[in-house]
Design an enzyme around this catalytic site. Structure first.
Site, PDB file in Angstrom:
ATOM      1  CE1 TYR A   1      -3.169  -3.015   0.896  1.00  0.00           C
ATOM      2  CE2 TYR A   1      -4.545  -1.089   1.221  1.00  0.00           C
ATOM      3  CZ  TYR A   1      -4.415  -2.439   1.024  1.00  0.00           C
ATOM      4  OH  TYR A   1      -5.539  -3.215   0.943  1.00  0.00           O
TER       5      TYR A   1
ATOM      6  CD  GLU B   1     -12.043   2.890   2.042  1.00  0.00           C
ATOM      7  OE1 GLU B   1     -12.319   2.097   1.133  1.00  0.00           O
ATOM      8  OE2 GLU B   1     -10.954   3.480   2.143  1.00  0.00           O
TER       9      GLU B   1
HETATM   10  C1  LIG Z   1      -8.966   0.242   2.454  1.00  0.00           C
HETATM   11  C2  LIG Z   1      -8.026   1.181   2.476  1.00  0.00           C
HETATM   12  C3  LIG Z   1      -6.757   1.045   3.143  1.00  0.00           C
HETATM   13  C4  LIG Z   1      -5.821   2.030   2.963  1.00  0.00           C
HETATM   14  C5  LIG Z   1      -4.572   1.898   3.572  1.00  0.00           C
HETATM   15  C6  LIG Z   1      -4.311   0.781   4.334  1.00  0.00           C
HETATM   16  O1  LIG Z   1      -3.092   0.636   4.898  1.00  0.00           O
HETATM   17  C7  LIG Z   1      -5.244  -0.184   4.526  1.00  0.00           C
HETATM   18  C8  LIG Z   1      -6.490  -0.052   3.926  1.00  0.00           C
END
Ligand SMILES: C=Cc1ccc(O)cc1
Length: 169
Positions: free
Chosen positions: A24, A69
């Site tokens: 990520y 979200e």
């Molecule tokens: C679902 C989003 C999201 C964004 C960053 C993260 O480290 C985990 C989930």
């Protein structure tokens, strides 16, 4: 440089890999906004800008970021930048686990699709993913830098950022 207080944490840009292998990228855009890109994992390819979040300092050098979200996914991240570590918990609704492809896009252009999908498909039981992650890139890019997360993820992007081939100032 050690990161102690919230004002030093705001503007931080991170790339990290969870223990389950998911990579990520995350930008703490300002005191209540985050942008992110997902390079690999169950929803690799997804990217999001201007997600509102709660961002607090827990103690010196430890910061918590939490939000919910449009998909119904809830996220809680505890960043320990000085240790190059974080702990994340992602609470996916059942439908995202079963149809991840619906969420793999630039979400900002598809908010109605996320809201329709969360009504159409099942929420429970949630798929909970608690993992530590190792931070492989960290830089303060300043507050409200719109260049940081401004295009879709592609295979070499994370490495291009780490090597400095791609930068945002
Ligand atoms: C679902 C989003 C999201 C964004 C960053 C993260 O480290 C985990 C989930």
């Amino acid at each position: 440089m050690q990161v102690k207080d919230l004002d030093q944490f705001l503007g931080s840009h991170f790339i990290y890999t969870y223990a389950n292998g998911w990579e990520y990228e995350f930008y703490v855009k300002n005191e209540n906004t985050v942008d992110y890109r997902i390079h690999s994992g169950m929803v690799g390819g997804r990217w999001v800008r201007d997600q509102k979040a709660d961002i607090v300092k827990l103690t010196d050098g430890v910061f918590k970021v939490t939000w919910t979200e449009p998909t119904g996914t809830d996220v809680a991240l505890d960043f320990m930048p000085n240790e190059k570590r974080l702990h994340g918990v992602i609470f996916f609704p059942k439908w995202v686990h079963e149809h991840p492809e619906i969420t793999v896009r630039y979400q900002n252009d598809f908010i109605p699709l996320m809201e329709e999908s969360r009504e159409k498909y099942e929420t429970y039981p949630k798929y909970v993913v608690p993992e530590f992650a190792d931070i492989t890139f960290m830089k303060n890019e300043g507050i409200n830098n719109e260049k940081v997360i401004s295009e879709a993820p592609y295979p070499s992007l994370a490495e291009d950022i780490r090597t400095g081939k791609k930068s945002f100032s």
